[in-house]
Design a protein around this motif. Structure first.
Motif, short mmCIF file in Angstrom:
data_model
loop_
_atom_site.label_atom_id
_atom_site.label_comp_id
_atom_site.label_asym_id
_atom_site.label_seq_id
_atom_site.Cartn_x
_atom_site.Cartn_y
_atom_site.Cartn_z
N PHE A 107 0.79 -1.24 0.00
CA PHE A 107 0.00 0.00 0.00
C PHE A 107 0.82 1.29 0.00
CE2 PHE A 107 -2.75 -2.97 2.57
CZ PHE A 107 -3.72 -3.15 1.60
N SER A 108 2.13 1.21 0.14
CA SER A 108 2.99 2.40 0.27
C SER A 108 2.70 3.19 1.55
CB SER A 108 2.82 3.33 -0.95
OG SER A 108 3.18 2.70 -2.14
N VAL A 109 2.30 2.51 2.60
CA VAL A 109 2.05 3.18 3.89
C VAL A 109 2.68 2.35 5.01
CG1 VAL A 109 -0.12 4.21 3.12
CG2 VAL A 109 -0.15 1.99 4.27
N ASP A 110 2.87 3.00 6.17
CA ASP A 110 3.32 2.32 7.38
C ASP A 110 2.12 1.99 8.25
OD1 ASP A 110 5.91 2.57 6.57
OD2 ASP A 110 6.46 4.13 8.01
N PHE A 111 2.11 0.79 8.80
CA PHE A 111 1.02 0.40 9.70
C PHE A 111 1.40 0.55 11.17
CE2 PHE A 111 -1.76 -2.65 6.95
CZ PHE A 111 -2.26 -1.54 6.29
N ALA A 112 2.66 0.83 11.48
CA ALA A 112 3.08 0.96 12.88
C ALA A 112 4.32 1.84 12.95
CB ALA A 112 3.36 -0.41 13.48
N GLN A 113 4.60 2.34 14.15
CA GLN A 113 5.75 3.19 14.38
C GLN A 113 6.53 2.68 15.59
OE1 GLN A 113 6.58 5.65 12.32
NE2 GLN A 113 4.71 5.50 11.09
N PHE A 114 7.83 2.89 15.60
CA PHE A 114 8.63 2.56 16.76
C PHE A 114 8.41 3.61 17.85
CE2 PHE A 114 11.06 0.71 13.21
CZ PHE A 114 11.17 -0.59 13.65
N ASN A 115 8.35 3.17 19.11
CA ASN A 115 8.26 4.07 20.26
C ASN A 115 7.16 5.11 20.11
OD1 ASN A 115 10.30 2.84 21.70
ND2 ASN A 115 11.91 4.18 20.87
N SER A 116 5.99 4.65 19.68
CA SER A 116 4.88 5.58 19.53
C SER A 116 3.59 4.87 19.90
CB SER A 116 4.79 6.09 18.09
OG SER A 116 3.60 6.84 17.90
N SER A 117 2.74 5.55 20.65
CA SER A 117 1.46 4.97 21.04
C SER A 117 0.40 5.24 19.97
CB SER A 117 1.00 5.55 22.38
OG SER A 117 0.89 6.96 22.30
N SER A 118 0.70 6.13 19.03
CA SER A 118 -0.24 6.43 17.95
C SER A 118 0.04 5.52 16.76
CB SER A 118 -0.13 7.89 17.52
OG SER A 118 1.17 8.17 17.02
N SER A 119 -0.94 5.43 15.85
CA SER A 119 -0.80 4.64 14.63
C SER A 119 -0.45 3.18 14.91
CB SER A 119 0.26 5.25 13.69
OG SER A 119 -0.06 6.58 13.39
N GLN A 120 -0.93 2.65 16.03
CA GLN A 120 -0.63 1.26 16.39
C GLN A 120 -1.84 0.34 16.20
OE1 GLN A 120 2.58 0.32 17.47
NE2 GLN A 120 3.01 2.41 16.82
N GLU A 121 -2.97 0.89 15.75
CA GLU A 121 -4.19 0.09 15.70
C GLU A 121 -4.03 -1.14 14.82
OE1 GLU A 121 -8.92 0.40 14.43
OE2 GLU A 121 -7.52 1.98 13.82
N THR A 122 -3.50 -0.97 13.63
CA THR A 122 -3.39 -2.10 12.72
C THR A 122 -2.43 -3.14 13.26
OG1 THR A 122 -3.71 -0.52 10.92
CG2 THR A 122 -3.02 -2.74 10.32
N LYS A 123 -1.34 -2.69 13.87
CA LYS A 123 -0.40 -3.62 14.49
C LYS A 123 -1.11 -4.48 15.53
CE LYS A 123 3.21 -3.69 17.94
NZ LYS A 123 3.94 -2.87 18.92
N GLU A 124 -1.89 -3.85 16.39
CA GLU A 124 -2.58 -4.60 17.44
C GLU A 124 -3.64 -5.53 16.87
OE1 GLU A 124 -1.45 -4.60 20.42
OE2 GLU A 124 0.04 -3.09 19.85
N LEU A 125 -4.30 -5.11 15.79
CA LEU A 125 -5.31 -5.96 15.16
C LEU A 125 -4.67 -7.20 14.55
CD1 LEU A 125 -7.62 -3.35 13.37
CD2 LEU A 125 -8.14 -4.70 15.41
N VAL A 126 -3.57 -7.01 13.81
CA VAL A 126 -2.90 -8.15 13.18
C VAL A 126 -2.35 -9.08 14.24
CG1 VAL A 126 -0.95 -8.83 11.71
CG2 VAL A 126 -2.36 -6.87 11.07
N ARG A 127 -1.71 -8.52 15.27
CA ARG A 127 -1.16 -9.34 16.36
C ARG A 127 -2.29 -10.08 17.09
NH1 ARG A 127 3.65 -11.40 17.57
NH2 ARG A 127 4.81 -9.47 17.81
N GLY A 128 -3.39 -9.38 17.36
CA GLY A 128 -4.51 -10.02 18.05
C GLY A 128 -5.12 -11.15 17.25
N LEU A 129 -5.25 -10.95 15.95
CA LEU A 129 -5.80 -11.98 15.09
C LEU A 129 -4.91 -13.21 15.07
CD1 LEU A 129 -8.14 -12.64 13.20
CD2 LEU A 129 -6.90 -11.52 11.35
N MET A 130 -3.60 -12.99 15.06
CA MET A 130 -2.67 -14.10 15.08
C MET A 130 -2.74 -14.86 16.40
SD MET A 130 0.60 -12.23 13.34
CE MET A 130 0.63 -11.82 11.60
N GLU A 131 -2.87 -14.12 17.50
CA GLU A 131 -2.91 -14.76 18.81
C GLU A 131 -4.17 -15.58 19.01
OE1 GLU A 131 -2.32 -11.61 21.60
OE2 GLU A 131 -0.15 -11.49 21.25
N VAL A 132 -5.32 -15.05 18.60
CA VAL A 132 -6.56 -15.81 18.78
C VAL A 132 -6.58 -17.01 17.83
CG1 VAL A 132 -7.99 -14.52 17.11
CG2 VAL A 132 -9.06 -15.61 19.08
N GLY A 133 -5.95 -16.86 16.66
CA GLY A 133 -5.89 -17.98 15.72
C GLY A 133 -4.99 -19.10 16.19
#
Length: 498
Positions: free
Chosen positions: A187-213
């Motif tokens: 997509f030419s975009v970043d889904f997460a940032q280092f040392n940042s509490s913002s722009s982390q939603e997609t990271k948490e969604l992907v991680r959460g989906l992997m964990e529940v799976g």
């Protein structure tokens, strides 16, 4: 009383399913040897917390072609390259279907997913799109600048940790980087940032989906329970996927709007642009709904496995400082100390390639690959693989087989320097991405991402463990899941090389 009635109804269904399955098996021919199945639960308890290890031990008793009953599901376990070749190559046509997990019913994912679809016209179309429009050398070469930017961000993050004397969670940093490498390529975009509490939603969604799976699901052992969803896993998956699809919808719609409103706008070099071009110039079956399921497969299949592989590689290099030095000296000699490593450098780095191969042997990201299913009764080595049985290819067991590898429990990249063996599906001693028509389509991208991320982490940095820990004390215990994780995350202090 209502609960008791429901429980008895469910139990009667399970018992009926168990007895019916066993009756059919007695008529199906000679099954491979295996441990005795207990009533109802069958061999489930013998899986343990790390099934790849437990089934490797059982294969030493019952052989490389083994039968188990997991709940009501007939299961065949393959633990040698010779039999894996028969399953994945000789009998590929009748053993290419999938046993989809109950969680894949979320948004009918199993009906649209490249991973779970049976081999047919829809599957072939998706496979062709991946091969020609997404993961061809031409497409990946065009988007390598996007990935280079993400690797630069990783390097800058590690450099900042050097300056501030901050410990790095290497697996966490690898996950953010692999997520951004994937999102940048697509997509030419970043889904997460280092040392940042913002722009982390997609990271948490992907991680959460992997964990529940990764949670063991009763509905997978007893398919009759999938409509009940006793652990709520399907419900959780639906919640995560719906949120991920909203993000995909926004990105696709933004790109379509840009293309419509600014047709002269410079085209992006990402894979979304390639797919949209393909869809507009061909009478394609790739609807946006199918596209979203394909993108979901790529994120789930590529992000976590890449990150865990990088963490394992760094774990073994830190545990073996002399091998870390050899890999770094090769980079300095071939690439140079002050030049960034590029994707075109990979073929010129035989020791780095050997390090990656050795990690795939020793810590395969998917110990059982993706389970296959027999379309018909099939005979292998004089035994019957019954129709609808799931087939697990235990590549972890193959990688630890002393008849195939000298010192299999030692990390020795040198074994690959003078051995003509690759992991692209033809050498069945090393098939971390599978083989045959079901080989992972993202292999070409994963190959680039893993080598470049490791090169970035060792080219300019050395690593020091916390609290005076010695290299040989680093924990290498495993945690089974969608990918083979380290049970204890790897953390270390980066040291800038002068």
């Amino acid at each position: 009383m209502d609960f008791l009635t429901s429980f008895l109804v469910v139990l009667s269904f399970v018992v009926w399913h168990f007895l019916r399955s066993n009756l059919r098996l007695r008529r199906s021919g000679k099954l491979p040897p295996g441990p005795y199945p207990f009533p109802i639960i069958s061999n489930i308890l013998q899986l343990g917390k790390n099934p790849h290890q437990s089934l490797t031990k059982l294969s030493k008793i019952y052989g490389p072609l083994m039968y188990l009953k997991l709940g009501s599901r007939n299961t065949i376990v393959v633990s040698s390259p010779d039999i894996a070749k028969q399953v994945l190559q000789k009998h590929d046509q009748v053993l290419s279907s999938r046993t989809s997990p109950a969680a894949a019913a979320a948004y009918d994912h199993f009906k649209k997913s490249l991973v779970w679809l049976p081999v047919g016209s829809q599957w072939r179309n998706l496979r062709k799109i991946c091969k020609e429009q997404m993961f061809s050398s031409h497409r990946l070469d065009a988007s390598q600048g996007l990935r280079q930017e993400k690797l630069k961000k990783l390097c800058n993050y590690v450099h900042d940790c050097c300056i501030s004397d901050q410990v790095v969670d290497i697996g966490g940093a690898a996950f953010i980087t692999s997520l951004n490498l994937m999102s940048a390529t697509l997509f030419s975009v970043d889904f997460a940032q280092f040392n940042s509490s913002s722009s982390q939603e997609t990271k948490e969604l992907v991680r959460g989906l992997m964990e529940v799976g990764a949670v063991p699901n009763l509905a997978d052992f007893f398919p009759v329970l999938k409509f009940i969803d006793p652990q709520g896993i399907l419900r959780e998956c639906k919640s995560y996927i719906s949120k991920v699809f909203v993000i995909f919808d926004d990105l696709i719609n933004q790109r379509l709007k840009l293309r419509n409103e600014s047709p002269d706008h410079p085209a992006r070099n990402d894979l979304l642009e390639a797919i949209l071009n393909y869809s507009q110039t061909n009478d394609s079956e790739l609807t946006f709904d199918v596209l979203k399921h394909l993108l979901l497969d790529l994120f789930i299949g590529g992000t976590d496995t890449t990150a865990s592989t990088v963490e394992w590689i760094m774990t073994e290099l830190i545990r073996n400082p002399e091998k870390m030095s050899k890999a770094r000296n090769e980079l300095w000699t071939i690439v140079g100390r002050n030049k960034e490593v590029e994707e075109s450098d990979i073929p010129r780095l035989p020791y780095l390639q050997s390090v990656v191969k050795e990690t795939f042997r020793y810590h395969p990201p998917a110990p059982f690959l993706v389970p296959r299913k027999a379309e018909v009764d099939t005979e292998i080595n004089g035994y019957t693989i019954p129709k609808d049985a799931q087939i697990l290819v235990n590549v972890w067991a193959t990688g630890r087989d002393s008849s195939l590898w000298l010192n299999p429990d030692l990390f020795e990249p040198e074994r690959f320097l003078d051995r003509e063996i690759d992991f692209r599906g033809q050498d069945f001693e090393l098939i971390p991405f599978g083989s045959g028509r079901r080989i992972c389509p993202g292999l070409p991208l994963a190959h680039r991402m893993v080598h470049l991320m490791v090169a970035t982490l060792i080219h300019s940095f050395d690593w020091k463990l916390e609290n005076g820990m010695k290299p040989e004390e680093v924990d290498i215990s495993e945690k089974f899941g969608l990918s083979l994780q380290k049970a204890v995350p790897l953390t270390a202090f980066p040291i800038k090389m002068s």
